[in-house]
Motif scaffolding. Structure first.
Motif, PDB file in Angstrom:
ATOM      1  N   ALA A 269       0.810  -1.215   0.000  1.00 28.97           N
ATOM      2  CA  ALA A 269       0.000   0.000   0.000  1.00 28.97           C
ATOM      3  C   ALA A 269       0.846   1.269   0.000  1.00 28.97           C
ATOM      4  O   ALA A 269       0.476   2.278  -0.616  1.00 28.97           O
ATOM      5  CB  ALA A 269      -0.947   0.006   1.202  1.00 28.97           C
ATOM      6  N   LEU A 270       1.994   1.234   0.669  1.00 30.25           N
ATOM      7  CA  LEU A 270       2.821   2.433   0.785  1.00 30.25           C
ATOM      8  C   LEU A 270       3.901   2.541  -0.289  1.00 30.25           C
ATOM      9  O   LEU A 270       4.351   3.652  -0.598  1.00 30.25           O
ATOM     10  CB  LEU A 270       3.486   2.478   2.167  1.00 30.25           C
ATOM     11  N   SER A 271       4.315   1.412  -0.845  1.00 26.93           N
ATOM     12  CA  SER A 271       5.398   1.458  -1.838  1.00 26.93           C
ATOM     13  C   SER A 271       4.953   1.106  -3.244  1.00 26.93           C
ATOM     14  O   SER A 271       5.637   1.444  -4.220  1.00 26.93           O
ATOM     15  CB  SER A 271       6.531   0.500  -1.428  1.00 26.93           C
ATOM     16  N   GLY A 272       3.826   0.398  -3.358  1.00 32.08           N
ATOM     17  CA  GLY A 272       3.394  -0.076  -4.669  1.00 32.08           C
ATOM     18  C   GLY A 272       4.143  -1.307  -5.130  1.00 32.08           C
ATOM     19  O   GLY A 272       3.947  -1.764  -6.265  1.00 32.08           O
ATOM     20  N   ALA A 273       4.991  -1.864  -4.274  1.00 34.17           N
ATOM     21  CA  ALA A 273       5.807  -3.021  -4.642  1.00 34.17           C
ATOM     22  C   ALA A 273       5.516  -4.187  -3.706  1.00 34.17           C
ATOM     23  O   ALA A 273       5.064  -4.007  -2.572  1.00 34.17           O
ATOM     24  CB  ALA A 273       7.291  -2.668  -4.581  1.00 34.17           C
ATOM     25  N   GLY A 274       5.792  -5.401  -4.191  1.00 36.09           N
ATOM     26  CA  GLY A 274       5.658  -6.589  -3.373  1.00 36.09           C
ATOM     27  C   GLY A 274       6.950  -6.919  -2.662  1.00 36.09           C
ATOM     28  O   GLY A 274       8.037  -6.563  -3.134  1.00 36.09           O
TER      29      GLY A 274
ATOM     30  N   LEU B 272      11.047   3.234   0.660  1.00 35.15           N
ATOM     31  CA  LEU B 272      10.053   3.347   1.721  1.00 35.15           C
ATOM     32  C   LEU B 272      10.613   4.182   2.872  1.00 35.15           C
ATOM     33  O   LEU B 272      11.786   4.047   3.230  1.00 35.15           O
ATOM     34  CB  LEU B 272       9.675   1.947   2.215  1.00 35.15           C
ATOM     35  N   ALA B 273       9.784   5.054   3.442  1.00 34.75           N
ATOM     36  CA  ALA B 273      10.220   5.893   4.558  1.00 34.75           C
ATOM     37  C   ALA B 273      10.740   5.022   5.699  1.00 34.75           C
ATOM     38  O   ALA B 273      10.230   3.914   5.928  1.00 34.75           O
ATOM     39  CB  ALA B 273       9.063   6.760   5.038  1.00 34.75           C
ATOM     40  N   PRO B 274      11.752   5.494   6.439  1.00 38.00           N
ATOM     41  CA  PRO B 274      12.396   4.654   7.464  1.00 38.00           C
ATOM     42  C   PRO B 274      11.430   4.060   8.483  1.00 38.00           C
ATOM     43  O   PRO B 274      11.545   2.883   8.834  1.00 38.00           O
ATOM     44  CB  PRO B 274      13.393   5.611   8.117  1.00 38.00           C
ATOM     45  N   GLY B 275      10.485   4.863   8.986  1.00 37.02           N
ATOM     46  CA  GLY B 275       9.561   4.344   9.985  1.00 37.02           C
ATOM     47  C   GLY B 275       8.679   3.239   9.439  1.00 37.02           C
ATOM     48  O   GLY B 275       8.443   2.214  10.098  1.00 37.02           O
ATOM     49  N   ALA B 276       8.207   3.425   8.213  1.00 37.03           N
ATOM     50  CA  ALA B 276       7.368   2.401   7.586  1.00 37.03           C
ATOM     51  C   ALA B 276       8.190   1.157   7.274  1.00 37.03           C
ATOM     52  O   ALA B 276       7.720   0.022   7.455  1.00 37.03           O
ATOM     53  CB  ALA B 276       6.734   2.952   6.310  1.00 37.03           C
ATOM     54  N   ALA B 277       9.433   1.353   6.808  1.00 30.64           N
ATOM     55  CA  ALA B 277      10.298   0.215   6.507  1.00 30.64           C
ATOM     56  C   ALA B 277      10.573  -0.603   7.765  1.00 30.64           C
ATOM     57  O   ALA B 277      10.546  -1.849   7.738  1.00 30.64           O
ATOM     58  CB  ALA B 277      11.609   0.713   5.897  1.00 30.64           C
TER      59      ALA B 277
END
Length: 275
Positions: free
Chosen positions: A209-214, A242-247
């Motif tokens: 949802a946040l990156s568009g990638a699997g 991906l942003a650090p917190g989300a990653a």
């Protein structure tokens, strides 16, 4: 596929069909007008009809599963209104015109996506607290809701029913290979759905949802066995942009052993913090 009025059924189980909304590996979803017997104020609801024919006993199992889902006290779960049996099993649920995180009617902001993900995680936790597993956590099953003030949120829909309608069905026959990207590899090895596997699914859903990638790239949709092989032999790879917190959150959702986040509620809290 042609989904014009000429090829659509006019009525299914007493529901007047308006149009087909989509088709997947399990069945089809229709926008319908509900029958008067339900006493609903909603002008439209969604009717999901499965492809496979089922027995009366399987129908009863599906109804029990839906009743358990509907009984869970969470404002972030979609309301289920009815179960039907014609040639196949189906059920009616709320309609959300804004679509899902996989196919939104308009592009949501990052904050709206995080809110929808948070709400889905809270809904998953409510199911877990009731002793239930959703079984099919992915962006397409997180519907976008809108409250009276216009704020966007999320509602978790479509619990996985194939395991009760057709017990023993192989994973390769349960849908498109691309949906496997949200499946904890331990399930492919025979584990049962649990809090732990659903936290993994939440991590994969957040990542998409946040990156568009699997987490395993783009899986070969027409070749589910190749997709399963990639899931079983490869390691999840978090998108570098991906942003650090989300990653970090995704990493902690799909971590091995005791490093994995323990509950969907903790996933929800961290999503709220990211917002």
């Amino acid at each position: 596929m042609d989904t014009t009025a000429a090829v659509l059924p006019a009525v299914i189980a007493g529901y007047d069909v308006v149009r087909q909304l989509g088709e997947g590996g399990h069945g089809r979803c229709y926008l319908v007008r509900p029958p008067a017997r339900l006493g609903l104020a909603d002008e439209f609801v969604v009717l999901k009809m499965f492809n496979d024919r089922v027995s009366e006993q399987a129908f009863e199992r599906g109804v029990r599963e839906l009743r358990a889902f509907a009984a869970v006290p969470s404002e972030h779960l979609v309301h289920v209104y009815d179960a039907v049996l014609e040639a196949s099993f189906g059920y009616a649920m709320e309609h959300f015109p804004l679509g899902s995180l996989a196919a939104p009617a308009r592009s949501p902001s990052r904050g709206e996506v995080l809110t929808a993900l948070e709400h889905a995680a809270r809904a998953a936790h409510a199911l877990h607290e009731a002793g239930l597993a959703h079984g099919d956590l992915r962006p397409g099953n997180i519907l976008l809701s809108q409250d009276a003030a216009g704020a966007i949120g999320g509602r978790l829909a479509d619990p996985e029913l194939r395991r009760v309608l057709t017990p023993g069905t192989a994973l390769t026959g349960m849908g498109r290979a691309s949906s496997l990207e949200f499946t904890d590899p331990t399930l492919l090895a025979g584990a049962r759905p649990s809090r732990r596997t659903e936290v993994w699914a939440l991590g994969a859903t957040i990542h998409r949802a946040l990156s568009g990638a699997g987490l395993h790239g783009e899986l070969p949709d027409p070749q589910p066995l190749l997709a399963i092989r990639r899931l079983l032999t490869g390691r999840p790879q978090v998108y570098p942009g991906l942003a650090p917190g989300a990653a970090a959150l995704v990493h902690d959702c799909v971590a091995d052993g005791g490093n994995r986040i323990a509950t969907a509620a903790e996933v929800a809290d961290r999503l709220a913090a990211l917002r």
